[in-house]
Design a protein around this motif. Structure first.
Motif, PDB file in Angstrom:
ATOM      1  N   ASP A  15       0.830  -1.210   0.000  1.00 47.31           N
ATOM      2  CA  ASP A  15       0.000   0.000   0.000  1.00 47.31           C
ATOM      3  C   ASP A  15       0.864   1.259   0.000  1.00 47.31           C
ATOM      4  N   ARG A  16       1.902   1.261   0.825  1.00 46.76           N
ATOM      5  CA  ARG A  16       2.756   2.449   0.905  1.00 46.76           C
ATOM      6  C   ARG A  16       3.505   2.693  -0.405  1.00 46.76           C
ATOM      7  N   LEU A  17       3.852   1.607  -1.079  1.00 44.44           N
ATOM      8  CA  LEU A  17       4.580   1.732  -2.354  1.00 44.44           C
ATOM      9  C   LEU A  17       3.636   1.891  -3.558  1.00 44.44           C
ATOM     10  N   GLU A  18       2.334   1.740  -3.317  1.00 46.66           N
ATOM     11  CA  GLU A  18       1.303   1.866  -4.352  1.00 46.66           C
ATOM     12  C   GLU A  18       1.523   0.897  -5.511  1.00 46.66           C
ATOM     13  N   VAL A  19       1.940  -0.328  -5.177  1.00 47.75           N
ATOM     14  CA  VAL A  19       2.207  -1.297  -6.242  1.00 47.75           C
ATOM     15  C   VAL A  19       0.915  -1.754  -6.925  1.00 47.75           C
ATOM     16  N   ARG A  20      -0.203  -1.670  -6.208  1.00 50.28           N
ATOM     17  CA  ARG A  20      -1.463  -2.051  -6.836  1.00 50.28           C
ATOM     18  C   ARG A  20      -1.749  -1.172  -8.051  1.00 50.28           C
ATOM     19  N   LYS A  21      -1.465   0.109  -7.940  1.00 47.49           N
ATOM     20  CA  LYS A  21      -1.685   1.023  -9.069  1.00 47.49           C
ATOM     21  C   LYS A  21      -0.829   0.626 -10.265  1.00 47.49           C
ATOM     22  N   HIS A  22       0.408   0.246 -10.003  1.00 46.57           N
ATOM     23  CA  HIS A  22       1.297  -0.184 -11.095  1.00 46.57           C
ATOM     24  C   HIS A  22       0.747  -1.445 -11.764  1.00 46.57           C
ATOM     25  N   ALA A  23       0.276  -2.393 -10.951  1.00 45.62           N
ATOM     26  CA  ALA A  23      -0.267  -3.641 -11.498  1.00 45.62           C
ATOM     27  C   ALA A  23      -1.535  -3.379 -12.300  1.00 45.62           C
ATOM     28  N   GLU A  24      -2.396  -2.519 -11.783  1.00 40.38           N
ATOM     29  CA  GLU A  24      -3.648  -2.214 -12.491  1.00 40.38           C
ATOM     30  C   GLU A  24      -3.362  -1.469 -13.794  1.00 40.38           C
TER      31      GLU A  24
END
Length: 324
Positions: A276-285
């Motif tokens: 969450d802190r690295l916002e990796v979900r946004k990169h994956a999406e």
């Protein structure tokens, strides 16, 4: 044109009607067992769908569609041995129910049976279909090997991961669509475009799977949420987190990856917090949406009317809209 449900029922009947020798029972019973475990039969249905789109006879394309399904299940039997997996679709895996030697040999026969089914296509396109099938089969095996290699590697590049999921997951979707298109009478160019559509969609689907493993609702997703985190599986999210993390975050993430004794819920919560802190979900999406867009761009170039192509658009929309 047939509905997806109609095509899945055709495949289900075809699977049920497959017959194998009764002896030796240890060789053939596991084949019937793994095929009876079910699944959505999406890969063979895609072959029939592509054939249907171009005006071909879906019923005549059932044998090669079954070849795709038998081949897919062959890979599952062998993958389960390599992963030492105890369950497949909630039932004991073949190597657990019998033993690894039986599973290996039954899997080998399944591959041969897949070739016997694919050989039933029209002689006019047999060589082309066999070439696609061979290239697809080799690609799936290459993808599995890369996946196993990644288990031993400290760091994996995003590009290498994307290539692995293209091979392990996506090429079979593309190959099924390409074979079905040729059976239906499509040009080589249109068949290639459908193959591109399937591969790009397959990559997007696996990226979505990576996201849902961390952020999905377990009751709707159908799998244990956080399972990839618990097992240190190198998914897009973990690879991206390792790429982006620095200093304290990198050290904390590495501690969890190195831990041999831990509370699973605590590990999932801690690693998810780092994601969450690295916002990796946004990169994956973002990557998922890119591949989905590329899939639809390939489909748009297929020389069929929009109403016929809507068939696959609806399928793709349904595949990519999964419960979170």
């Amino acid at each position: 044109m047939n509905t997806l449900k109609d095509l899945q029922l055709l495949i289900e009947k075809g699977v049920t009607d497959l017959s194998f020798p009764l002896r030796p029972i240890e060789l053939y019973e596991p084949i019937t067992y793994i095929l009876a475990l079910g699944g959505k039969r999406l890969r063979p249905a895609l072959l029939l769908m592509a054939c249907d789109m171009f005006g071909g006879d879906a019923r005549a394309a059932v044998p090669p569609a079954l070849a795709i399904e038998v081949f897919h299940n062959f890979t599952l039997v062998h993958d389960d041995i390599m992963d030492n997996a105890p369950l497949r679709r909630g039932k004991a895996t073949v190597h657990e129910k019998w033993n690894p030697n039986v599973a290996i040999l039954s899997g080998d026969v399944m591959l041969v049976e897949a070739y016997k089914l694919i050989m039933q296509v029209d002689d006019r396109i047999l060589r082309s279909v066999l070439e696609i099938f061979n290239n697809t089969a080799v690609g799936v095996c290459e993808g599995q090997q890369y996946d196993m290699n990644f288990e031993q590697q400290q760091r994996v590049e995003i590009a290498d991961y994307l290539e692995m999921i293209r091979l392990k997951t996506a090429v079979l979707l593309g190959g099924a669509l390409k074979i079905g298109a040729l059976i239906g009478g499509a040009s080589n160019q249109d068949a290639d475009l459908l193959c591109q559509f399937g591969e790009q969609l397959g990559i997007a689907f696996q990226l979505q799977d990576d996201i849902l493993d961390v952020y999905g609702d377990p009751d709707k997703f159908g799998k244990q949420v956080g399972g990839d985190i618990i097992s240190n599986k190198k998914t897009f999210l973990l690879i991206k987190a390792l790429e982006l993390a620095a200093d304290e975050q990198a050290a904390e993430l590495q501690r969890w990856l190195d831990a041999t004794s831990f509370d699973p819920a605590e590990k999932v919560a801690a690693v998810t917090a780092i994601y969450d802190r690295l916002e990796v979900r946004k990169h994956a999406e973002r990557a998922m949406h890119t591949y989905t867009k590329q899939a639809f761009e390939a489909l748009a170039q297929v020389s069929l009317t929009d109403d016929r192509k809507q068939y696959l658009r609806d399928f793709a929309d349904g595949l990519m809209v999964r419960e979170k």
